[in-house]
Design an enzyme around this catalytic site. Structure first.
Site, mmCIF file in Angstrom:
data_model
loop_
_atom_site.group_PDB
_atom_site.id
_atom_site.type_symbol
_atom_site.label_atom_id
_atom_site.label_comp_id
_atom_site.label_asym_id
_atom_site.label_seq_id
_atom_site.Cartn_x
_atom_site.Cartn_y
_atom_site.Cartn_z
ATOM 1 N N GLY A 1 46.569 -88.180 -12.230
ATOM 2 C CA GLY A 1 46.612 -86.886 -12.907
ATOM 3 C C GLY A 1 47.266 -85.808 -12.052
ATOM 4 O O GLY A 1 47.868 -84.866 -12.586
ATOM 5 N N ALA B 1 42.446 -87.209 -11.427
ATOM 6 C CA ALA B 1 41.283 -86.829 -12.226
ATOM 7 C C ALA B 1 39.997 -87.151 -11.476
ATOM 8 O O ALA B 1 40.001 -87.898 -10.504
ATOM 9 C CB ALA B 1 41.316 -87.602 -13.536
ATOM 10 N N GLU C 1 50.802 -86.269 -12.617
ATOM 11 C CA GLU C 1 51.110 -85.912 -14.015
ATOM 12 C C GLU C 1 51.151 -84.389 -14.193
ATOM 13 O O GLU C 1 51.955 -83.865 -14.964
ATOM 14 C CB GLU C 1 50.079 -86.547 -14.956
ATOM 15 C CG GLU C 1 50.301 -88.061 -15.084
ATOM 16 C CD GLU C 1 49.238 -88.755 -15.904
ATOM 17 O OE1 GLU C 1 48.043 -88.592 -15.562
ATOM 18 O OE2 GLU C 1 49.573 -89.432 -16.890
ATOM 19 N N GLU D 1 46.947 -95.737 -11.488
ATOM 20 C CA GLU D 1 45.914 -96.031 -12.482
ATOM 21 C C GLU D 1 45.724 -97.518 -12.747
ATOM 22 O O GLU D 1 44.623 -97.975 -13.032
ATOM 23 C CB GLU D 1 46.239 -95.335 -13.812
ATOM 24 C CG GLU D 1 45.955 -93.850 -13.835
ATOM 25 C CD GLU D 1 47.121 -93.002 -13.327
ATOM 26 O OE1 GLU D 1 47.993 -93.525 -12.595
ATOM 27 O OE2 GLU D 1 47.153 -91.803 -13.657
#
Ligand SMILES: NC(=O)c1ccc[n+]([C@@H]2O[C@H](COP(=O)([O-])OP(=O)(O)OC[C@H]3O[C@@H](n4cnc5c(N)ncnc54)[C@H](O)[C@@H]3O)[C@@H](O)[C@H]2O)c1
Length: 724
Positions: free
Chosen positions: A118, A79, A121, A141
């Site tokens: 992300g 992200a 993911e 993270e």
């Protein structure tokens, strides 16, 4: 068409800038390429375009399979961190994943470079995954105090099992493509050209009649038992010391045993909680502080700097040898110069044994070690530095000697090239004046061991030019160190705060009644890797004493000031290297054992000063050491030695072991509240005397109901609008 996504209108024209995501069809393969340099961050533009491309593929009658691939070197590093502080606009990553999982045809992720956070993911939501052999996959993270919030804690356990998933998320360390294959995280590992392999892989899936395989539809994950959790936490105990995010991670992974829709809701709530946690705010602060520290007032961000291929280092002692290895590790050729043949021979031995231990620990290969060793040559002739792109002086800490060496370097090195000194105490400005070109002189303050330490203090003399600072910033980048620019004052940023604040207070507490082991344990409990007395014993008490001898030549300090540490040096109790210091050490051992002789010495020094010793609780020990550190940090800021409070935080977290998850001393002061900090300093001022006067900057921030963070933001705004 997928109803989960509201698609942006397609208004593209021929003159549009390059798209962050492109879509094309190669036979039956709908190829979606993410092209958002440098790391394919999944920002809003990328998410919009991905949604658009998925819709195009869905609507195309020719497309039988969709392939998501990177146009660059990395699949996606995740992200856009700046979006974490605000509400994410649609389409969210979760909406995109749901759209992928509902696609009528299989969706394949082809992973090159990194798939992190992300990015991974996104790949987890694809139906099949293929990774290049050099790829790394991970959910890091936790290093920012965050629990993965886009299905990572739900899909990963379904794919690879709860315990391996917990291990990956708690460690935060990416795994290789081969490991990912063996865990069942990817279906295939590809060699050579990834795009070609991925297209072949897709064509094969089509030929086999493979169907979409949404990860969310896999059976719920197996449950975690307490022994599995304890094993994972135990394996990362050091990194997780005093941390809390791992507890949230465990709760989220446990929810993978629930039906997917429920589990994902639990994850979302936990991820949101983690984002708002003090730990995450602190870790994200330090993440941005490290990236911001190379932006320096008066130095253009993209200033030019010379290529650095050849480096000369004068002084082949502890520091010169470490600095030489740092440059060799970065692929640069180094000439180490020393006027003492034995020093050169010793340095050569240290270089060989350091690399040998790297091989033994599996960190580097024999071939790499040989290459690096071959990059370093030794010489006793200083005139051979003329071909160097920069020169670094690391001889004994002696003003006259260093002036002589710098002046010699100045006469042999062409005038544009940087001359740096690794002094820890001397005036850079005065050293610069020993040359005919003081503009090209500055301090590069490396830390022990120079080849591995993360921090590099760049010390700007009064005359050091912006170009010189720009070159030094480039050197830091080359060596993968975090630079912080400091003004030219005694102790620069880090040592000044350590001596006048943190360590001074630690010794004061000993005189007042605490024991070395109590002070160390209290600060280790606070989060420092090692307490101050153990640090002194490790580095050598004589090192601090030598620094203070230099200090007293420039400035004075009221008694008591390191009376104990300096007495230990006088007694030959230098620390681990002599088996005695603040503690005693068994032959060859590293365990710090209490020593009654030291207790008696402390009592004597205290009674000579009329100090009546009494017990002190751990809370006071920590509060006084940290407040002292914060107060001197504020002085360093108001004197302009450090430019930003966040720079001070970087120095202390990357160079002095201040716990990263508390964000550094100045961020921690903001967490406590400036009003509280000022009130507690005044409390100690009333009780203990004038040392405890609050710094002017603390009083100013208190009056303005402000904070160090606010102060930084104001300065940044002023920097952006010069002349106002
Ligand atoms: N050791 C530390 O913890 C540390 C940390 C940061 C900075 N520093 C600074 O780094 C510098 C070097 O420290 P060190 O611990 O490596 O010292 P050291 O005593 O290990 O090495 C100094 C070397 O300089 C050589 N030398 C002396 N005069 C010379 C000359 N005229 N020409 C060429 N070589 C000469 C000596 O032979 C010796 O090998 C000092 O300024 C010190 O303050 C030290």
């Amino acid at each position: 068409m997928n109803t989960l996504l509201t698609l942006p209108e397609n208004k593209s024209t021929v003159s549009d800038p390059p798209k962050a995501v492109t879509y094309e069809e190669l036979g039956s393969v709908g190829l979606i390429r993410i092209d958002n340099p440098p790391v394919n961050a999944l920002n809003q533009e990328v998410r919009n375009r991905l949604a658009e491309a998925l819709a195009q593929a869905t609507n195309s009658p020719r497309v039988k399979i969709v392939l998501i691939i990177s146009g660059g070197k990395t699949f996606s590093a995740g992200a856009d961190l700046k979006e974490f502080d605000r509400e994410m606009t649609d389409p969210s990553l979760q909406q995109l994943q749901a759209a992928i999982e509902m696609m009528p045809v299989p969706v394949v992720a082809a992973i090159c470079g990194l798939a992190l956070g992300g990015g991974l993911e996104l790949a987890l939501a694809c139906h099949y995954r293929l990774a290049h052999e050099d790829a790394r996959l991970g959910l890091p993270e936790i290093t920012l105090g965050i629990v993965p919030g886009a299905g990572g804690t739900q899909r990963l356990p379904r794919l690879i099992g709860s315990r391996p998933a917990l291990e990956m998320i708690v460690s935060g360390t990416p795994i290789t493509a081969a490991e990912a294959k063996s865990k069942g995280l990817v279906d295939e590992v590809a060699e050579g050209d990834l795009r070609d392999s991925a297209i072949k892989f897709c064509e094969q899936l089509v030929r086999d009649g493979s169907k979409p395989r949404p990860t969310r539809d896999l059976a719920a994950a197996d449950s975690l038992d307490e022994s599995m959790i304890a094993a994972v936490l135990g394996a990362h105990a050091r990194a997780l010391k005093s941390r809390t995010t791992q507890r949230l991670v465990i709760d989220a992974v446990k929810a993978a045993t629930l039906p997917f829709a429920q589990g994902i809701e639990v994850e979302a709530a936990i991820a949101k909680k983690s984002l708002a946690s003090p730990e995450s705010l602190a870790l994200r602060h330090i993440f941005f502080a490290e990236r911001g520290s190379s932006k320096v007032e008066g130095v253009p961000e993209h200033a030019t700097h010379p290529d650095i291929g050849q480096v000369a280092i004068v002084g082949a002692g502890t520091m010169g040898t470490g600095i030489a290895m740092a440059f060799a590790d970065a692929g640069r050729s180094v000439t180490l110069i020393d006027n003492d043949e034995t020093a050169l021979a010793r340095s050569k031995d240290i270089i060989r044994s350091t690399y040998a231990s790297g091989i033994k620990r599996g960190r580097i290969s024999q071939e790499t070690a040989d290459e690096r060793i071959a990059r370093i040559s030794g010489s006793t002739d200083l005139s051979c530095v003329s071909a160097a792109d920069i020169a670094i002086e690391a001889v004994f800490e002696d003003m006259d000697l260093k002036k002589r060496v710098l002046s010699q370097l100045d006469s042999v090195l062409p005038p544009q090239r940087l001359i740096a000194t690794n002094t820890s105490t001397l005036s850079i400005t005065e050293l610069g004046h020993a040359t005919a070109h003081p503009r090209r002189v500055l301090g590069l303050h490396f830390f022990v061991p120079a080849q591995a330490s993360k921090l590099l203090e760049i010390v700007r003399g009064k005359e050091s030019s912006p170009d010189t600072v720009a070159t030094a910033l480039h050197v830091a980048k080359l060596l993968r160190k975090v630079p912080v620019v400091s003004g030219d004052a005694f102790g620069f940023i880090g040592n000044r705060m350590m001596l006048d604040g943190y360590f001074r207070e630690a010794e004061q507490l000993l005189l007042e009644g605490a024991s070395p082991q109590q002070v160390d344990a209290a600060l280790e409990q606070f989060g420092f890797a090692m307490g101050p007395q153990r640090v002194s014993d490790l580095g050598g008490n004589d090192v601090g004493t030598k620094v203070r001898i230099q200090l007293y030549q420039r400035e004075s300090r009221p008694d008591p000031y390191f009376v104990l540490a300096d007495r230990l040096t006088e007694l030959g109790r230098l620390g681990q290297k002599t088996g005695r210091g603040f503690y005693r050490y068994e032959q060859g051992g590293r365990d710090a054992l209490p020593d009654p002789d030291v207790d008696r010495l402390i009592e004597k020094l205290a009674s000579q000063r009329g100090i009546v010793r009494s017990s002190i609780d751990d809370k006071e020990i920590v509060e006084r050491c940290i407040l002292a550190l914060i107060n001197v940090g504020a002085v360093v800021l108001e004197e302009g030695i450090a430019f930003r409070a966040s720079d001070v935080d970087v120095v202390w977290t990357s160079g002095y072991g201040f716990p990263r998850h508390l964000g550094g001393p100045m961020f921690y002061a903001d967490t406590l509240g400036i009003g509280h900090v000022a009130a507690r300093i005044r409390h100690y001022q009333r009780r203990l005397g004038p040392y405890w006067r609050p710094a002017g900057l603390i009083e100013k921030l208190e009056r303005e109901n402000s904070s160090f963070g606010q102060w930084d933001r104001q300065r940044k705004a002023a920097m952006a609008k010069p002349g106002e």
